[in-house]
Scaffold this motif. Structure first.
Motif, PDB file in Angstrom:
ATOM      1  N   GLN A  81      10.767 -20.245 -16.292  1.00  0.00           N
ATOM      2  CA  GLN A  81       9.856 -19.489 -15.430  1.00  0.00           C
ATOM      3  C   GLN A  81       8.864 -18.702 -16.277  1.00  0.00           C
ATOM      4  N   TRP A  82       7.711 -18.430 -15.694  1.00  0.00           N
ATOM      5  CA  TRP A  82       6.728 -17.606 -16.385  1.00  0.00           C
ATOM      6  C   TRP A  82       7.285 -16.203 -16.595  1.00  0.00           C
ATOM      7  N   THR A  83       6.787 -15.529 -17.622  1.00  0.00           N
ATOM      8  CA  THR A  83       7.192 -14.142 -17.864  1.00  0.00           C
ATOM      9  C   THR A  83       6.473 -13.217 -16.891  1.00  0.00           C
ATOM     10  N   ASP A  84       7.028 -12.016 -16.689  1.00  0.00           N
ATOM     11  CA  ASP A  84       6.370 -11.022 -15.835  1.00  0.00           C
ATOM     12  C   ASP A  84       4.986 -10.689 -16.363  1.00  0.00           C
ATOM     13  N   GLU A  85       4.851 -10.655 -17.686  1.00  0.00           N
ATOM     14  CA  GLU A  85       3.553 -10.320 -18.301  1.00  0.00           C
ATOM     15  C   GLU A  85       2.481 -11.338 -17.928  1.00  0.00           C
ATOM     16  N   MET A  86       2.884 -12.572 -17.735  1.00  0.00           N
ATOM     17  CA  MET A  86       1.934 -13.616 -17.322  1.00  0.00           C
ATOM     18  C   MET A  86       1.579 -13.483 -15.847  1.00  0.00           C
ATOM     19  N   LYS A  87       2.557 -13.060 -15.035  1.00  0.00           N
ATOM     20  CA  LYS A  87       2.365 -13.055 -13.586  1.00  0.00           C
ATOM     21  C   LYS A  87       1.706 -11.782 -13.046  1.00  0.00           C
ATOM     22  N   ILE A  88       1.935 -10.661 -13.703  1.00  0.00           N
ATOM     23  CA  ILE A  88       1.410  -9.387 -13.183  1.00  0.00           C
ATOM     24  C   ILE A  88      -0.102  -9.418 -12.965  1.00  0.00           C
ATOM     25  N   PRO A  89      -0.916  -9.896 -13.934  1.00  0.00           N
ATOM     26  CA  PRO A  89      -2.371  -9.891 -13.721  1.00  0.00           C
ATOM     27  C   PRO A  89      -2.822 -10.790 -12.568  1.00  0.00           C
ATOM     28  N   LEU A  90      -1.990 -11.743 -12.174  1.00  0.00           N
ATOM     29  CA  LEU A  90      -2.349 -12.689 -11.124  1.00  0.00           C
ATOM     30  C   LEU A  90      -1.851 -12.257  -9.747  1.00  0.00           C
ATOM     31  N   SER A  91      -1.142 -11.123  -9.703  1.00  0.00           N
ATOM     32  CA  SER A  91      -0.526 -10.657  -8.455  1.00  0.00           C
ATOM     33  C   SER A  91      -1.341  -9.535  -7.834  1.00  0.00           C
ATOM     34  N   ASP A  92      -1.275  -9.437  -6.506  1.00  0.00           N
ATOM     35  CA  ASP A  92      -2.001  -8.389  -5.784  1.00  0.00           C
ATOM     36  C   ASP A  92      -1.187  -7.105  -5.672  1.00  0.00           C
ATOM     37  N   TYR A  93       0.138  -7.256  -5.614  1.00  0.00           N
ATOM     38  CA  TYR A  93       1.031  -6.103  -5.471  1.00  0.00           C
ATOM     39  C   TYR A  93       2.258  -6.345  -6.360  1.00  0.00           C
ATOM     40  N   VAL A  94       2.762  -5.274  -6.982  1.00  0.00           N
ATOM     41  CA  VAL A  94       3.933  -5.406  -7.853  1.00  0.00           C
ATOM     42  C   VAL A  94       5.005  -4.405  -7.430  1.00  0.00           C
ATOM     43  N   VAL A  95       6.232  -4.910  -7.254  1.00  0.00           N
ATOM     44  CA  VAL A  95       7.387  -4.057  -6.984  1.00  0.00           C
ATOM     45  C   VAL A  95       8.204  -3.965  -8.270  1.00  0.00           C
ATOM     46  N   TYR A  96       8.398  -2.740  -8.759  1.00  0.00           N
ATOM     47  CA  TYR A  96       9.163  -2.528  -9.991  1.00  0.00           C
ATOM     48  C   TYR A  96      10.615  -2.211  -9.627  1.00  0.00           C
ATOM     49  N   ASN A  97      11.482  -3.181  -9.866  1.00  0.00           N
ATOM     50  CA  ASN A  97      12.897  -3.051  -9.521  1.00  0.00           C
ATOM     51  C   ASN A  97      13.685  -2.726 -10.792  1.00  0.00           C
ATOM     52  N   ASP A  98      13.419  -1.551 -11.323  1.00  0.00           N
ATOM     53  CA  ASP A  98      13.997  -1.165 -12.610  1.00  0.00           C
ATOM     54  C   ASP A  98      15.029  -0.044 -12.496  1.00  0.00           C
ATOM     55  N   GLY A  99      15.345   0.337 -11.236  1.00  0.00           N
ATOM     56  CA  GLY A  99      16.325   1.400 -11.037  1.00  0.00           C
ATOM     57  C   GLY A  99      15.749   2.785 -11.164  1.00  0.00           C
ATOM     58  N   GLU A 100      14.488   2.879 -11.523  1.00  0.00           N
ATOM     59  CA  GLU A 100      13.846   4.190 -11.706  1.00  0.00           C
ATOM     60  C   GLU A 100      12.943   4.556 -10.538  1.00  0.00           C
ATOM     61  N   ARG A 101      12.367   3.546  -9.898  1.00  0.00           N
ATOM     62  CA  ARG A 101      11.457   3.773  -8.780  1.00  0.00           C
ATOM     63  C   ARG A 101      12.064   3.254  -7.483  1.00  0.00           C
ATOM     64  N   SER A 102      11.785   3.924  -6.397  1.00  0.00           N
ATOM     65  CA  SER A 102      12.336   3.530  -5.099  1.00  0.00           C
ATOM     66  C   SER A 102      11.697   2.232  -4.623  1.00  0.00           C
ATOM     67  N   ILE A 103      12.533   1.212  -4.436  1.00  0.00           N
ATOM     68  CA  ILE A 103      12.022  -0.058  -3.921  1.00  0.00           C
ATOM     69  C   ILE A 103      11.533   0.122  -2.488  1.00  0.00           C
ATOM     70  N   ILE A 104      12.260   0.923  -1.708  1.00  0.00           N
ATOM     71  CA  ILE A 104      11.890   1.142  -0.310  1.00  0.00           C
ATOM     72  C   ILE A 104      10.493   1.738  -0.207  1.00  0.00           C
ATOM     73  N   GLU A 105      10.231   2.755  -1.002  1.00  0.00           N
ATOM     74  CA  GLU A 105       8.908   3.400  -0.959  1.00  0.00           C
ATOM     75  C   GLU A 105       7.810   2.429  -1.384  1.00  0.00           C
ATOM     76  N   GLN A 106       8.107   1.603  -2.392  1.00  0.00           N
ATOM     77  CA  GLN A 106       7.108   0.633  -2.854  1.00  0.00           C
ATOM     78  C   GLN A 106       6.802  -0.403  -1.771  1.00  0.00           C
ATOM     79  N   VAL A 107       7.827  -0.875  -1.092  1.00  0.00           N
ATOM     80  CA  VAL A 107       7.629  -1.879  -0.037  1.00  0.00           C
ATOM     81  C   VAL A 107       6.848  -1.284   1.134  1.00  0.00           C
ATOM     82  N   ILE A 108       7.170  -0.070   1.524  1.00  0.00           N
ATOM     83  CA  ILE A 108       6.446   0.591   2.618  1.00  0.00           C
ATOM     84  C   ILE A 108       4.966   0.734   2.265  1.00  0.00           C
ATOM     85  N   GLU A 109       4.667   1.088   1.017  1.00  0.00           N
ATOM     86  CA  GLU A 109       3.277   1.247   0.592  1.00  0.00           C
ATOM     87  C   GLU A 109       2.552  -0.093   0.562  1.00  0.00           C
TER      88      GLU A 109
END
Length: 199
Positions: free
Chosen positions: A160-188
């Motif tokens: 699979q492509w790396t995240d670094e390759m995919k991020i510039p091609l994406s419109d929205y990014v959800v960071y699932n790193d345990g530090e940021r709320s996934i729920i808040e990111q999805v709502i936004e």
């Protein structure tokens, strides 16, 4: 109907994000599950798969996914040939699903697929949501979830492509790193997508 892609590498947390969108009443098309269904029920697809990989592709009328995975994940050309058979059928099925009468009141729908970018499927969509997570966390998740070895997970990741390759091609990014709320990111993200539709 706007179709928004949802993607991310193995173990990134796509399913969790998909479930959160469902709680916001956004329908989600799961490409992997639908592909499995189509491979089991579509006679034309089955014939093509058996022609490519042989009769061992099916056991008791059901797709033999573990055996197929063993054949294709070490063979890029064979994997590409299999994808070229399955993906057009899934894409057509997704379009039919998105235009079904029961979804007519949805503001948009989500098509979840792990390999949107790898198989050049992104350009057919109205936007892309990418789920990213540190590779070490992804490996641990998949080992615990699927009972795979570390080497097996790493081999899947390499296809699979790396995240670094995919991020510039994406419109929205959800960071699932345990530090940021996934729920808040999805709502936004839901708010931003709805805003583009209203405007």
């Amino acid at each position: 109907m706007k179709i928004i892609g949802l993607t991310g590498g193995i173990g990134s947390g796509k399913s969790t994000v998909a479930d959160l969108f469902r709680t916001l009443s956004i329908p989600v098309y799961e490409s992997d599950a639908r592909a499995k269904n189509l491979m089991n029920t579509n006679a034309e697809l089955r014939n093509k798969i058996e022609k490519l990989l042989g009769p061992q592709s099916y056991i008791n009328g059901e797709i033999n996914r573990p055996w197929i995975a063993e054949q294709v994940f070490g063979n890029k050309e064979l994997l590409h040939q299999l994808n070229s058979i399955v993906h057009p059928a899934v894409q057509a099925d997704a379009i039919t699903w998105a235009n079904s009468p029961e979804l007519v009141n949805s503001p948009y729908v989500i098509k979840e697929s792990a390999i949107l970018f790898e198989e050049n499927l992104a350009e057919q969509l109205d936007g892309i949501i990418l789920v990213v997570a540190p590779v070490t966390i992804r490996i641990e998740r998949v080992m615990a979830r699927d009972g795979m070895t570390k080497d097996q997970v790493e081999e899947r990741i390499q296809h699979q492509w790396t995240d670094e390759m995919k991020i510039p091609l994406s419109d929205y990014v959800v960071y699932n790193d345990g530090e940021r709320s996934i729920i808040e990111q999805v709502i936004e993200i839901d708010r931003m997508i709805r805003a583009t539709i209203e405007n």
